[in-house]
Design an enzyme around this catalytic site. Structure first.
Site, PDB file in Angstrom:
ATOM      1  CG  HIS A  57     -12.775  15.068 -34.402  1.00 47.07           C
ATOM      2  ND1 HIS A  57     -12.103  16.219 -34.042  1.00 47.07           N
ATOM      3  CD2 HIS A  57     -13.750  15.429 -35.273  1.00 47.07           C
ATOM      4  CE1 HIS A  57     -12.681  17.243 -34.668  1.00 47.07           C
ATOM      5  NE2 HIS A  57     -13.668  16.787 -35.412  1.00 47.07           N
ATOM      6  CG  HIS A  72     -16.174  12.787 -38.419  1.00 48.37           C
ATOM      7  ND1 HIS A  72     -16.460  12.452 -37.118  1.00 48.37           N
ATOM      8  CD2 HIS A  72     -16.170  14.141 -38.463  1.00 48.37           C
ATOM      9  CE1 HIS A  72     -16.644  13.561 -36.412  1.00 48.37           C
ATOM     10  NE2 HIS A  72     -16.463  14.603 -37.215  1.00 48.37           N
TER      11      HIS A  72
END
Length: 149
Positions: A57, A72
């Protein structure tokens, strides 16, 4: 000076609009965010450098000047335990701006109840070190998000 480009296509929205107080308060660092197009896509390297941190992620690339840029992919996506994310590089790899890093689908992230908004943060920087920060408008992967002095 480092030019940081968008790892994704979508709309730049600025960190203040990120639905997470850690990012919206710039506690991780200054930068901006991209609300990605809701289709399968690949997040690309925002700078030339070395992948120093890599998770399904999120990833950090550090350039030759020592500037670390965090991408992110979505908010609270660590809770997805990597499901729906495919790593295309390894930690320690050297990448060039635009190289594929992670394959993912923002629509699936949203369907799982998470925000697909992607902060792009200058680690260990001050807000004054950044200029020309994109906080609105459509961006394509590879378009300039901000300049880091």
């Amino acid at each position: 000076m480092t030019t940081v480009t968008s790892p994704l296509s979508g709309a730049s929205i600025g960190l203040a609009a990120v639905p997470d107080p850690v990012f919206s308060g710039a506690m991780v660092g200054p930068g901006t965010a991209v609300d990605p197009v809701r289709e399968p896509s690949v997040a690309v390297a925002p700078v030339d450098g070395i992948v120093v941190s890599l998770h399904p992620h999120a990833f950090v690339v550090v350039d030759a000047e020592g500037h670390g840029v965090l991408t992110h992919l979505g908010i609270d996506t660590v809770q997805l335990n990597g499901e729906g994310f495919e790593l295309l590089v390894n930690k320690g790899d050297t990448v060039r701006r635009g190289d594929f890093v992670v394959r993912w689908n923002p629509a699936e992230v949203e369907a799982a109840g998470k925000s697909p908004v992607c902060p792009v943060v200058a680690l260990e920087a001050t807000a004054e070190a950044l200029s020309d920060v994109s906080e609105s408008g459509d961006v394509s992967a590879g378009a300039t998000l901000f300049t880091w002095k």
